[in-house]
Design a protein around this motif. Structure first.
Motif, PDB file in Angstrom:
ATOM      1  N   UNK A   1      68.995  43.572  17.093  1.00 49.50           N
ATOM      2  CA  UNK A   1      69.374  44.993  17.152  1.00 49.50           C
ATOM      3  C   UNK A   1      68.247  45.904  16.682  1.00 49.50           C
ATOM      4  N   UNK A   2      67.551  45.487  15.618  1.00 50.04           N
ATOM      5  CA  UNK A   2      66.405  46.278  15.162  1.00 50.04           C
ATOM      6  C   UNK A   2      65.309  46.319  16.234  1.00 50.04           C
ATOM      7  N   UNK A   3      65.037  45.181  16.851  1.00 45.14           N
ATOM      8  CA  UNK A   3      64.032  45.141  17.921  1.00 45.14           C
ATOM      9  C   UNK A   3      64.453  46.041  19.081  1.00 45.14           C
ATOM     10  N   UNK A   4      65.721  45.945  19.467  1.00 48.55           N
ATOM     11  CA  UNK A   4      66.219  46.733  20.599  1.00 48.55           C
ATOM     12  C   UNK A   4      66.104  48.229  20.337  1.00 48.55           C
ATOM     13  N   UNK A   5      66.175  48.623  19.072  1.00 46.24           N
ATOM     14  CA  UNK A   5      66.074  50.055  18.756  1.00 46.24           C
ATOM     15  C   UNK A   5      64.708  50.632  19.084  1.00 46.24           C
ATOM     16  N   UNK A   6      63.705  49.758  19.239  1.00 50.06           N
ATOM     17  CA  UNK A   6      62.352  50.212  19.571  1.00 50.06           C
ATOM     18  C   UNK A   6      62.074  50.157  21.070  1.00 50.06           C
ATOM     19  N   UNK A   7      63.048  49.659  21.827  1.00 54.43           N
ATOM     20  CA  UNK A   7      62.873  49.512  23.284  1.00 54.43           C
ATOM     21  C   UNK A   7      63.482  50.723  23.987  1.00 54.43           C
ATOM     22  N   UNK A   8      62.651  51.437  24.731  1.00 55.57           N
ATOM     23  CA  UNK A   8      63.137  52.582  25.512  1.00 55.57           C
ATOM     24  C   UNK A   8      63.589  52.124  26.888  1.00 55.57           C
ATOM     25  N   UNK A   9      64.421  52.915  27.532  1.00 59.00           N
ATOM     26  CA  UNK A   9      64.713  52.677  28.945  1.00 59.00           C
ATOM     27  C   UNK A   9      63.399  52.666  29.721  1.00 59.00           C
ATOM     28  N   UNK A  10      63.292  51.765  30.687  1.00 54.53           N
ATOM     29  CA  UNK A  10      62.083  51.696  31.499  1.00 54.53           C
ATOM     30  C   UNK A  10      60.951  50.904  30.875  1.00 54.53           C
ATOM     31  N   UNK A  11      61.197  50.275  29.707  1.00 50.64           N
ATOM     32  CA  UNK A  11      60.148  49.493  29.042  1.00 50.64           C
ATOM     33  C   UNK A  11      59.868  48.194  29.796  1.00 50.64           C
ATOM     34  N   UNK A  12      58.636  47.712  29.644  1.00 49.86           N
ATOM     35  CA  UNK A  12      58.250  46.395  30.138  1.00 49.86           C
ATOM     36  C   UNK A  12      58.159  45.471  28.935  1.00 49.86           C
TER      37      UNK A  12
ATOM     38  N   UNK B   1      67.519  39.993  23.662  1.00 47.08           N
ATOM     39  CA  UNK B   1      68.042  40.212  25.011  1.00 47.08           C
ATOM     40  C   UNK B   1      69.526  40.586  24.964  1.00 47.08           C
ATOM     41  N   UNK B   2      70.259  39.931  24.073  1.00 48.94           N
ATOM     42  CA  UNK B   2      71.692  40.221  23.956  1.00 48.94           C
ATOM     43  C   UNK B   2      71.944  41.622  23.407  1.00 48.94           C
ATOM     44  N   UNK B   3      70.927  42.202  22.769  1.00 51.12           N
ATOM     45  CA  UNK B   3      71.063  43.539  22.168  1.00 51.12           C
ATOM     46  C   UNK B   3      70.593  44.656  23.088  1.00 51.12           C
ATOM     47  N   UNK B   4      70.227  44.305  24.315  1.00 53.87           N
ATOM     48  CA  UNK B   4      69.671  45.300  25.242  1.00 53.87           C
ATOM     49  C   UNK B   4      70.673  45.742  26.303  1.00 53.87           C
ATOM     50  N   UNK B   5      71.937  45.466  26.084  1.00 54.20           N
ATOM     51  CA  UNK B   5      72.960  45.732  27.099  1.00 54.20           C
ATOM     52  C   UNK B   5      73.076  47.209  27.464  1.00 54.20           C
ATOM     53  N   UNK B   6      72.692  48.079  26.539  1.00 54.98           N
ATOM     54  CA  UNK B   6      72.827  49.520  26.824  1.00 54.98           C
ATOM     55  C   UNK B   6      71.533  50.146  27.347  1.00 54.98           C
ATOM     56  N   UNK B   7      70.539  49.320  27.648  1.00 61.26           N
ATOM     57  CA  UNK B   7      69.271  49.827  28.174  1.00 61.26           C
ATOM     58  C   UNK B   7      69.312  49.851  29.699  1.00 61.26           C
ATOM     59  N   UNK B   8      68.339  50.535  30.279  1.00 59.89           N
ATOM     60  CA  UNK B   8      68.280  50.661  31.731  1.00 59.89           C
ATOM     61  C   UNK B   8      66.861  50.432  32.238  1.00 59.89           C
TER      62      UNK B   8
ATOM     63  N   UNK C   1      54.439  46.294  14.137  1.00 64.82           N
ATOM     64  CA  UNK C   1      55.750  46.277  13.493  1.00 64.82           C
ATOM     65  C   UNK C   1      56.075  44.858  13.021  1.00 64.82           C
ATOM     66  N   UNK C   2      56.722  44.759  11.849  1.00 61.18           N
ATOM     67  CA  UNK C   2      57.312  43.505  11.399  1.00 61.18           C
ATOM     68  C   UNK C   2      58.793  43.775  11.172  1.00 61.18           C
ATOM     69  N   UNK C   3      59.642  42.900  11.724  1.00 58.45           N
ATOM     70  CA  UNK C   3      61.093  43.090  11.631  1.00 58.45           C
ATOM     71  C   UNK C   3      61.746  41.832  11.077  1.00 58.45           C
ATOM     72  N   UNK C   4      62.627  42.032  10.092  1.00 57.95           N
ATOM     73  CA  UNK C   4      63.513  40.966   9.621  1.00 57.95           C
ATOM     74  C   UNK C   4      64.950  41.472   9.733  1.00 57.95           C
ATOM     75  N   UNK C   5      65.889  40.664   9.297  1.00 55.18           N
ATOM     76  CA  UNK C   5      67.284  41.102   9.330  1.00 55.18           C
ATOM     77  C   UNK C   5      67.552  42.238   8.345  1.00 55.18           C
ATOM     78  N   UNK C   6      66.536  42.565   7.510  1.00 54.82           N
ATOM     79  CA  UNK C   6      66.718  43.639   6.532  1.00 54.82           C
ATOM     80  C   UNK C   6      66.033  44.944   6.939  1.00 54.82           C
ATOM     81  N   UNK C   7      65.445  44.977   8.131  1.00 57.26           N
ATOM     82  CA  UNK C   7      64.895  46.253   8.577  1.00 57.26           C
ATOM     83  C   UNK C   7      63.575  46.143   9.317  1.00 57.26           C
ATOM     84  N   UNK C   8      62.966  47.307   9.507  1.00 52.25           N
ATOM     85  CA  UNK C   8      61.726  47.447  10.275  1.00 52.25           C
ATOM     86  C   UNK C   8      60.630  47.957   9.358  1.00 52.25           C
ATOM     87  N   UNK C   9      59.476  47.284   9.376  1.00 50.64           N
ATOM     88  CA  UNK C   9      58.283  47.760   8.666  1.00 50.64           C
ATOM     89  C   UNK C   9      57.230  48.124   9.705  1.00 50.64           C
ATOM     90  N   UNK C  10      56.885  49.395   9.772  1.00 50.32           N
ATOM     91  CA  UNK C  10      55.826  49.845  10.684  1.00 50.32           C
ATOM     92  C   UNK C  10      54.517  49.871   9.898  1.00 50.32           C
TER      93      UNK C  10
END
Length: 438
Positions: free
Chosen positions: A200-211, A224-231, A392-401
């Motif tokens: 879910x944290x990773x998906x939050x950084x993915x915009x619609x239209x991303x490669x 991938x399972x967290x990208x259901x609302x992307x386009x 970016x580094x991501x764990x289950x506790x958040x996002x570090x930019x």
């Protein structure tokens, strides 16, 4: 002669084909799902005919019997990556390892820095024109076919036919063996709650239209399972697995907004189950390309809104990423991690993002929990991605930019996404290093 007659003239048995391997030869194998198991098994059975044969490849899904101690006089494993079956030989001094970016392997073969005497590959049966498909592994395969002194092909009716650069005429083979067996299937463990949070944290950084570029394992599947609302997502990756199939069938991945290879999922090898192999077979939406294209940062940089997601064994407070060693011993290899991270950093649209996604902790065999965010990498640890490249580094506790942050800023950000049980100790290490409260 017709191609059919030439094909018949090359036909032989596995046992006979491997007699063309000579002592002192370097034998390269097509890797992962594409490993020509019938040929490998025949080579091992014929071991007493060889001395000092080098066997090389990326990932093996086989037994790696040539790398075992009893084969020391006959074979020496030299890995371009390592895996469960072969890494022990490196630790024990029987094998060796070549640090190399995946993108550079075709050039290494072409320049004969890895001088391939025999290449053994698995391919589909020929079509009406005598053309076979490498099907599940294009990466360094096509260059090896061109460069090897001898090419032995295992024809397997279960190999899918995939478009792109994956086709080769039977005239490129010196010997052909017909042995069919279902392709090995790679299944991941059930997705955990921690995986889903990371996804879910990773998906939050993915915009619609991303490669997207995704690695292997439970976390990429959770992404991938967290990208259901992307386009309108696209794929430009070294590999894909089953999770991509679901998003394609739901219309979420359609590659319609890709800036290069529009409408095509472009990868260099496939790593999944029969579901994936059936999906790619004769599917014009999927193309196999060689690693010097898929993993070339100068190609990757042209991909719009590019997001790459890779894993790590540990990250220290400087932001150095270790994805290849444990306790000072080789565990895997660099693969394509740095290729994609640098490509994302160079993105021509300025929207590239490079993510290292990992669990905050791991559990040792004795049940002890260990933090994967550490104060410093220990002596002998390999640095896969440098502090200068990490984004970016991501764990289950958040996002570090971390990109372009000071060493103090990045250390604080990493401590904030560490497991709470280890934050106090990491804060003490911060204070000792910087003579300042965390």
């Amino acid at each position: 002669m017709s191609w059919q007659e030439r094909y018949k003239s090359k036909l032989t048995t596995s046992k006979e084909a491997v007699t063309h391997i000579k002592s002192g030869d370097t034998v390269l194998l097509s890797h992962a799902v594409s490993e020509p198991t019938a040929l490998v098994e025949a080579m091992v059975e014929n071991c007493k005919a060889y001395r000092d044969v080098v066997v090389s490849h990326m990932i093996s899904l086989g037994r790696g019997a040539y790398s075992k101690p009893e084969m020391r006089e006959h074979f020496r494993y030299v890995g371009l990556f390592t895996d469960k079956a072969t890494r022990a030989s490196i630790h024990e001094g029987q094998g060796d390892f070549i640090p190399v970016y995946f993108s550079e392997i075709p050039e290494m073969i072409k320049k004969r820095r890895l001088a391939v005497d025999v290449f053994m590959v698995m391919v589909s049966p020929p079509d009406e024109n005598g053309i076979c498909c490498v099907g599940v592994s294009c990466d360094y395969t096509m260059q090896a076919i061109k460069s090897a002194k001898t090419v032995i092909a295992q024809i397997n009716k279960y190999v899918p036919k995939v478009g792109g650069e994956a086709f080769v005429h039977i005239d490129e083979f010196d010997y052909i063996v017909e042995v069919s067996s279902p392709l090995p299937e790679v299944k991941w463990a059930e997705t955990t709650e921690a995986d889903l949070k990371i996804g879910q944290y990773c998906a939050s950084l993915v915009e619609d239209g991303s490669t997207l570029q995704l690695g292997m394992g439970g976390i990429p599947n959770a992404v991938l399972a967290s990208l259901k609302n992307k386009r309108n997502l696209g794929i430009h990756s070294e590999m894909i697995s089953d999770g991509v199939v679901d998003l394609y069938e739901e219309g979420i991945i359609n590659c319609s907004e890709k800036s290069i290879d529009k409408d095509k999922m472009v990868v260099n090898f496939l790593y999944g189950t029969k579901k994936l192999y059936d999906f790619v077979n004769n599917n014009p939406a999927v193309e196999l390309r060689c690693a010097d294209y898929t993993n070339n940062p100068l190609v990757i940089r042209e991909s719009s809104k590019f997001v790459c997601i890779n894993s790590a064994i540990e990250v220290d407070l400087w932001g150095q990423v270790n994805a290849g060693s444990i306790h000072g011993k080789i565990f895997s290899g660099v693969g394509g991690q740095v290729d994609f991270i640098r490509g994302a950093a160079m993105s021509t649209d300025g929207k590239g993002k490079a993510i290292i996604a990992m669990h905050a902790t791991t559990t040792k065999k004795d049940g002890t929990k260990v933090s994967k965010i550490v104060g410093s990498l220990s002596a002998g640890t390999l640095v896969t991605t440098s502090q200068h490249d990490v984004d970016y580094v991501i764990t289950e506790f958040g996002i570090a930019e971390l990109k372009w942050k000071t060493v103090k800023e990045r250390s604080r950000s990493l401590i904030a996404i560490a497991d709470p049980d280890f934050r106090e100790e990491l804060s003490k290490q911060f204070e000792l290093r910087f003579n300042e409260k965390c």
